[in-house]
Design a protein around this motif. Structure first.
Motif, PDB file in Angstrom:
ATOM      1  N   THR A 133       2.911  32.246  27.184  1.00  0.00           N
ATOM      2  CA  THR A 133       4.261  32.244  26.637  1.00  0.00           C
ATOM      3  C   THR A 133       5.236  32.855  27.641  1.00  0.00           C
ATOM      4  N   GLY A 134       6.264  32.088  27.989  1.00  0.00           N
ATOM      5  CA  GLY A 134       7.195  32.502  29.022  1.00  0.00           C
ATOM      6  C   GLY A 134       7.996  33.739  28.683  1.00  0.00           C
ATOM      7  N   VAL A 135       8.218  34.590  29.698  1.00  0.00           N
ATOM      8  CA  VAL A 135       8.937  35.845  29.481  1.00  0.00           C
ATOM      9  C   VAL A 135      10.445  35.716  29.716  1.00  0.00           C
ATOM     10  N   SER A 136      10.865  34.601  30.326  1.00  0.00           N
ATOM     11  CA  SER A 136      12.288  34.446  30.627  1.00  0.00           C
ATOM     12  C   SER A 136      12.579  32.979  30.927  1.00  0.00           C
ATOM     13  N   ASP A 137      13.862  32.680  31.142  1.00  0.00           N
ATOM     14  CA  ASP A 137      14.223  31.291  31.439  1.00  0.00           C
ATOM     15  C   ASP A 137      13.821  30.874  32.850  1.00  0.00           C
TER      16      ASP A 137
END
Length: 313
Positions: A63-67
């Motif tokens: 799951t991505g932590v930022s854009d």
């Protein structure tokens, strides 16, 4: 006098910190690409709850932590309010069945292209060296090497994402290390030394577990016999050690029995068998996974439509 049937190691209980696990079969983090526009969807509630058992550990897809952390179409994130709210019913559904849910957070680094990045910028990485190999269905933009003064921002992105995961109800966030694996040209010249340094450093922080991928998962390894092993890292790490990488029922039992790992994470087998712990316990036949539907974006096919044991009886 009747003989006592020995208990299968994979279905013995285990205490991981404050968590009491009823068995040692873990859902590995699996990219599924069904979180449209990086927002977890209602169909993920069913997907994860299907695989939840009382006292069973599930690890979320990366799951991505930022854009800037994105590199895969429709992979989930946890940096916006909308994303945090979307994770809540998923975690609640797992908890309702007595399951334990950890969120695996990540940043893809250079495994991305400008189309995934804010304002079409180059992906950020520790290097400006592009990925030279071609991967079907993926294109890579040459990355930009982070300046030293930018690194704290990436660290802070992980800190915020971890807090968001806890707010969404996740029991913890986990760490996964793959020092032996060479995916996306990430191989190291001395993987054992790297792995040992990492686990010894992690001991200082008292984290719940360390999840490591077997050397045999190297690209192009096939059935190669490896002299490398996770055992030195397992012995050096002071907490729960999760092994993963091509395990079947027999291999998993042997890993626990020989103390090479406390828990065993399953990916493809758990994907295709939502009741995998029960099937293992009963020595039941397994559904075959369909590789062609691993990364499609369909909310049902290859995602929530694999049958349970009672459906195949």
């Amino acid at each position: 006098m009747d003989a006592v049937t020995p208990t299968m190691p994979l279905v013995t209980p285990y205490k991981m910190g404050k968590f009491y696990l009823s068995h040692r079969i873990v859902l590995a983090p699996l990219t599924r690409q069904r979180s449209y526009d990086n927002v977890p969807q209602p169909h993920a509630v069913l997907y994860y709850s299907q695989r939840a058992t009382k006292g069973g550990l599930l690890i979320s897809e990366a799951t991505g932590v930022s854009d800037t952390a994105q590199g895969y179409l429709h992979a989930p994130g946890i940096w916006t309010r909308e994303q945090v709210e979307a994770w809540k019913p998923i975690v609640d559904a797992v908890h309702a069945k007595g399951g334990i849910f950890f969120c695996q957070i990540w940043h893809v680094g250079r495994v991305s292209n400008s189309g995934f990045q804010p304002d079409g910028q180059a992906p950020v990485s520790s290097t400006d060296k592009p990925i030279s190999s071609q991967v079907e269905g993926m294109e890579f933009t040459p990355p930009r090497r982070l300046r030293t003064d930018e690194i704290p921002q990436i660290v802070n992105d992980f800190r915020i994402a971890a807090r968001n995961a806890i707010e969404a109800g996740s029991d913890k966030v986990g760490i996964r290390l793959s020092p032996h694996v060479n995916y996306m040209e990430s191989g190291d010249s001395d993987p054992e030394a790297l792995g040992l340094y990492m686990v010894k450093s992690l001991n200082k922080y008292g984290i719940a577990y360390c999840h490591m991928v077997e050397p045999r998962m190297k690209i192009g390894a096939g059935n190669t016999k490896f002299s490398e092993s996770l055992l030195p890292m397992r012995k050096a790490f002071n907490s729960t050690f999760i092994v993963a990488g091509g395990y079947d029922r027999e291999d998993g039992n042997k890993a626990v029995e020989e103390d090479r790992g406390d828990l065993v994470a399953y990916g493809r087998l758990f994907l295709a068998n939502p009741d995998l712990p029960r099937r293992f316990e009963l020595h039941a036949r397994l559904n075959k996974y369909n590789r062609e539907t691993f990364y499609t974006h369909d909310p049902v096919v290859g995602y929530t439509d694999y049958p349970f044991l009672q459906d195949t009886a």
